[in-house]
Each structure stands twice: as C-alpha cells, then as structure tokens.
Design an enzyme around this catalytic site. Structure first.
Site, PDB file in Angstrom:
ATOM      1  CE  LYS A 133      -4.264  -1.618   1.997  1.00 56.31           C
ATOM      2  NZ  LYS A 133      -4.557  -1.983   3.358  1.00 56.31           N
ATOM      3  CG  HIS A 136      -2.886   6.812   2.901  1.00 54.71           C
ATOM      4  ND1 HIS A 136      -3.668   7.423   3.858  1.00 54.71           N
ATOM      5  CD2 HIS A 136      -2.999   5.487   3.099  1.00 54.71           C
ATOM      6  CE1 HIS A 136      -4.229   6.493   4.598  1.00 54.71           C
ATOM      7  NE2 HIS A 136      -3.827   5.321   4.164  1.00 54.71           N
ATOM      8  CG  HIS A 139       0.180   4.989   7.406  1.00 55.28           C
ATOM      9  ND1 HIS A 139      -0.478   4.374   6.375  1.00 55.28           N
ATOM     10  CD2 HIS A 139       0.130   4.127   8.448  1.00 55.28           C
ATOM     11  CE1 HIS A 139      -0.898   3.182   6.777  1.00 55.28           C
ATOM     12  NE2 HIS A 139      -0.537   2.999   8.032  1.00 55.28           N
TER      13      HIS A 139
HETATM   14  N1  ARG Z   1      -0.569  -1.763  10.153  1.00 55.94           N
HETATM   15  C1  ARG Z   1      -1.624  -1.270  10.982  1.00 55.94           C
HETATM   16  C2  ARG Z   1      -2.438  -0.227  10.231  1.00 55.94           C
HETATM   17  O1  ARG Z   1      -1.957   0.397   9.309  1.00 55.94           O
HETATM   18  C3  ARG Z   1      -1.118  -0.618  12.245  1.00 55.94           C
HETATM   19  C4  ARG Z   1      -0.355  -1.515  13.171  1.00 55.94           C
HETATM   20  C5  ARG Z   1      -0.203  -0.924  14.510  1.00 55.94           C
HETATM   21  N2  ARG Z   1       0.587  -1.709  15.416  1.00 55.94           N
HETATM   22  C6  ARG Z   1       0.212  -2.815  16.026  1.00 55.94           C
HETATM   23  N3  ARG Z   1       1.059  -3.424  16.820  1.00 55.94           N
HETATM   24  N4  ARG Z   1      -0.984  -3.302  15.872  1.00 55.94           N
HETATM   25  O2  ARG Z   1      -3.588  -0.033  10.570  1.00 55.94           O
END
Ligand code: ARG
Length: 572
Positions: A133, A136, A139
C-alpha cells in the site's frame, strides 16, 4: 523548577512553618494551581488567593495574607504585599533573569534534557505501514507522533526502541500473488512499484466478482506463503522490498528512523506458544468454531484468537508481539501510536495480556490520534480519494521554494531551505493540536509565514541566528542581567523557564503538541521583544545580556523543533 512552582513551594513552606499543627493545608502542587496572574500589573506578577486556607486555618483570608506576607523571607525571589485576602508577588526580576540565564548558559543545547529516564526502556510502535500500500497522509500522524515521542524520551534519558510493526501478513497477499501470476509482469511491477501492486489488487476484486473461484485461488496462494512455498515466498518478499523502498523515500524526507522492522509476519513462529499458554491458563473458549478469549466481564466483545479454519489474526500477532517485546527489551512502557479507530482492539489485547497474568500489561498504552482530512475533504481509499504522502511532501517543498524565491531571492542553498521549510510546515500542522483531535490540512494555513506555523517558528530561529551573526563585539562584555527586567524580556524568560517542564509533561501525556505550543509561544514572545528593544545597540553590559537572551531563544527553539521532528535553518 519554573517560577510558579517555586513560589508555590515557598508559600507552602511558609504556611507550614507558621501553622505547624494545621490539618488539611493544600500541598504545593495544589497551591501552584491556585496562583494567578493578576489582571492589573500593579497588583504584582502573581497573586495567591488565601481563601483556600481559610477553612483549615479557621481564619479570615485578609489575616492569612498578612501573616504569610509578614513571614515571607525570600525577597531574592519576590517581594510580597497583602491585598484583600490576596498575597501579591512582585518578582525580583533581575535575580530571576540572572538565575535562568546562568542555567541556560551552563546547559547550552542540553537545556531541558534530563536523566529521569536512565535505566528505563520504552518501546514505540509507530508508522507500522502495510505492505503493497502507498504511504498516504493517513499514516503521517502515527509516523510523526511516534518519531517525536522517541526523540522526547531519548532527550529525557530513556532507552527507546522504535518499531515499525509492518502489516505484512494476511490473505490479501495471496490474492495479490494470484493476480500477479495471471495478469502481471515483472517489468510492470518493477516500474510501477506499489501503485502497480495496488492496481493488481483492484483488478483481482473486479475479476473475482465475475468469477468467484478466484477467491479460492487467492487463498491457495496465501496458504503457500504460510507453508513456506519457495515461489510464493520469493514473490511476496519482492513485494515487500518494493514497498519498503517506496517508504524509505518518505522516511528519508521526514528524517524518520526505526530500530526494528519486525512486523506481523515476524511472529509466524511465535504465536503457537502464546496460544498454548492461553489454552493452559483456561482462557480459550470455542465460539462458532473459532477460539476466543471471553471478555464479557469487561463488557467487551470476545477477543478472536484463532479463526474456525485455524488461521491466526491481527490480535494473535499483537499478543505474540507484546510478549516478545517484553522478553527482548524488558520495556517499562510499550506505546502503540495508532489511530483511535483501533481503540477496542488494543483494549482487548491489553486485557487478554492482563488475564494471562502479565503485570506489565498495564504498561502497554494505546497512544491514539484523530483523523487527517485534506482541504476539508475526508480521505477514503474506496473513493480513490487518497493523498500520497510523498506527493504531499514534494508539493510542500515546491510551494515553500516559491515563497522563498519571493521573500529572499538572494538566499544561498534555497533548495535545501525549501526542503526544511516545506516539510516543517507539514509536520508542524500534524503536531499542532491535541493528538486526539481531527486535523484538516490546508496549504494556506500550513505555509503562512505570519501565522502559528512551522515556517513562522523557523523564521524566528533564523532571525535569532542573524542577530547573533552580527553580535561579535557584544559578546566581549559581561552581561548585565538587570537589563532583562522589562516586561517583554521577563515574559520571554518565563516561557523559557517553563520549557523543561513542558518536555516532561509532553512525555507524560504522550503529547508532542505541548512542545509545538511552547516553541510557538516563545517565538511570538521573542518577536515582540525584537520589535520593542534594540538588541545590539546600547551600553555594552545591556547589549551582552540581550544577545545572550537571543542566543537562549535560538537554542530553545532549535531543541523544541528537533523534538517535534522539524529542522531549524539558520538563514531563511
Ligand atoms: N498496520 C496497521 C495499520 O496500518 C497498524 C499496526 C499498529 N501496530 C500494532 N502493533 N498493531 O492499521
């Protein structure tokens, strides 16, 4: 200690020595909250309302004020006057200036730093992007909040571990491989990068509507990744490399780094023991074929651990990750800088850890934040309304360059300054409000050199540097601190003296915006000072003091900007 806390502590001591047997006198901390700045400067710099002591002392407030003022023994800090039940303080401005300036000169660029975190470790999970992805604007907050908190904790002496918990696991990657095998080509994906991967994923869904058997094929490819099939793994890790290469460009622009990229797939072989432990501790129950931890006592839906087909999910990986981080880093705190939409997920995960009997579960914190919209429009992937972060940053730099061309055409290395200013404008906007508030990003607001913006604070820093470049002679004389007793200098010194407390508070509340606020206030106070007073002219002791104050402002702004992840150009 800032001035108000100091006065509060002294009032508290004073009251305790006057009335050693009194019960229920407020503590210094409460007293500090009661200290006020009188609306009329003739009534002093601060005023303490003695009404709060009337009840425990069974005395009328005017009598209390008189007694406290009579017993006050610190004219070096402030002189005092009782007025209508208030104890009014007139700061000894010259002493105050001398003290804070001495501390600033001793600590230099480490003013506000501390060793309170020595021997303690903080894990920070931030940015945590998803493979295949594009990065964007959604983030941006997790990336910059996490990056800033890491710098803040480092500055306070903690050991920090920055973790990019990559989203590199899930059935969608099977679908992507399937689509790639059917319609993709190596050249196309190499060229298009993450965009090409996204296009393949979209195509998969379009085709699967017509031919649902594709879903099964996608699942088979995912199973192959899970089983360690060579081809599947090779394609998948190539996708991952492409995404990380793309992200690295953005991280470079922002100056963001990580200590670990252990993402979801890293926990593939680390979940089994955790699941076994849940089973052994009698926490797993079956529900519609799936295995869950019941959380009805906590008024939460059950935490899903294993799906009916035996597959693990996001929460299972987060449980394994928390245990791994505790065992590996022995963290005193583990912060998850993730959007507030995941609030329930983290409450569930932390609660399950607690039920497993881990006392450190209470040291896991979800540092939640609000949403970012762009020029009034919400971002949604579905409507294709996504603002890519690298496009946004590149545009910011271009716009900053245009402004600089106009304002300072003669500036050397305009490109470099434009980069610092453009990116600073974006980062400042992101970290300028309480993190839980939603943010609307607008170019006009972000790049306004006169508003409360990154460029405004950076410009003030450059202004200080410019004064200092011209100040060689003034540095020879001994500073006369009594030249810093005017209202503007005192306002500035008060803000600066609070700066170390602000950093600690920002760390306690996981709120970098407090530092953004502080540097902005200091920049505004300096500009006011700059317009009211001639810094370089005048008698040598005075000029030396004013130059030293300018240098202190420069240093504090630079530190503050650094802590929120913004560079401070010396010329603009
Ligand atoms: N990759 C996930 C997202 O973009 C966030 C992860 C956050 N960290 C975790 N340990 N769950 O929504």
């Amino acid at each position: 200690m800032d001035t108000m806390s100091r006065i509060a502590a002294l009032v508290s001591d004073c009251a305790a020595s006057l009335w050693p047997d009194a019960q229920g006198l407020p503590a210094a901390e409460e007293l500090r909250g009661l200290l006020a700045v009188p609306p009329d400067p003739a009534l002093g710099d601060y005023a303490f309302p003695c009404f709060r002591l009337a009840k425990p002392l069974r005395m009328a407030p005017p009598k209390i004020a008189e007694a406290l003022c009579a017993a006050w023994s610190r004219p070096d800090v402030a002189s005092v006057q009782p007025v209508n039940g208030y104890m009014n303080f007139f700061l000894n401005r010259a002493n105050f200036a001398a003290e804070i300036m001495a501390e600033l000169r001793e600590k230099g660029d480490r003013f506000g730093a501390s060793d309170i975190g020595n021997g303690k470790t903080i894990c920070l999970d931030y940015s945590s992007i998803n493979i295949a992805k594009r990065f964007h604007i959604g983030h941006l907050s997790t990336t910059m909040l996490g990056h800033s908190l890491k710098r803040i904790y480092d500055f306070l002496g903690y050991t920090t571990v920055g973790i990019n918990h990559l989203g590199d696991w899930g059935t969608q990657f099977g679908k992507m491989i399937c689509a790639y095998k059917k319609w993709g080509s190596r050249e196309e994906v190499e060229k298009g990068g993450v965009d090409a991967l996204t296009a393949l994923y979209v195509r998969f869904h379009e085709e699967a509507e017509k031919d649902p058997s594709l879903e099964d094929e996608g699942r088979e490819w995912f199973k192959k990744i899970e089983d360690g099939d060579e081809e599947a793994l090779a394609i998948f890790s190539w996708f991952k490399d492409l995404t990380l290469k793309d992200a690295a460009r953005v991280y470079d622009m922002l100056g963001v780094t990580f200590d670990s990229y252990a993402g979801e797939s890293f926990y593939n072989d680390k979940m089994e023991p955790v699941i076994q432990e849940l089973r052994d501790k009698g926490l797993l129950t079956q529900s519609e074929g799936a295995w869950v931890v019941d959380l009805s006592e906590d008024k939460m839906p059950p935490c899903l651990i294993l799906k009916s087909d035996g597959a693990t999910i996001y929460a299972t990986r987060d449980l394994a990750a928390a245990v791994y981080r505790q065992n590996t880093y022995h963290f005193d705190k583990c912060l998850y800088v993730v959007a507030y939409q995941q609030d329930l997920h983290f409450r569930q995960v932390f609660r399950v850890l607690e039920k497993m009997g881990y006392p450190w579960a209470k040291n896991c914190v979800h540092v939640a934040f609000g949403m970012v919209s762009f020029e009034g429009e919400a971002l949604s992937t579905r409507r294709g309304n996504v603002v890519h972060l690298d496009d946004l940053l590149t545009q910011a730099v271009e716009k900053a360059l245009a402004i600089i061309e106009e304002k300072s055409p003669g500036l050397e290395n305009k490109q470099e300054v434009a980069r610092q200013v453009g990116i600073g404008a974006v980062v400042y906007t992101d970290l300028s409000n309480n993190r839980i508030k939603d943010i609307d990003f607008s170019w006009d607001r972000a790049l306004n050199f006169d508003g409360e913006t990154g460029p405004y604070v950076q410009y003030t820093h450059a202004r200080c540097c410019s004064v200092l470049r011209k100040a060689q002679d003034q540095l020879q004389a001994d500073p006369d601190w009594s030249a810093l007793t005017d209202d503007e200098a005192q306002a500035l010194l008060r803000l600066i003296s609070r700066f170390p407390d602000v950093i600690r508070e920002a760390a306690d509340k996981y709120e970098p915006s407090m530092i953004t606020r502080a540097v902005t206030d200091i920049a505004q106070a300096f500009n006011k000072y700059y317009y009211e007073h001639r810094i370089l002219d005048g008698e040598p002791g005075q000029a030396a003091a004013r130059v030293a104050l300018t240098d202190a402002v420069r240093s504090v702004i630079k530190t503050g900007l650094y802590l929120i992840g913004i560079e401070a150009p010396e010329r603009m």
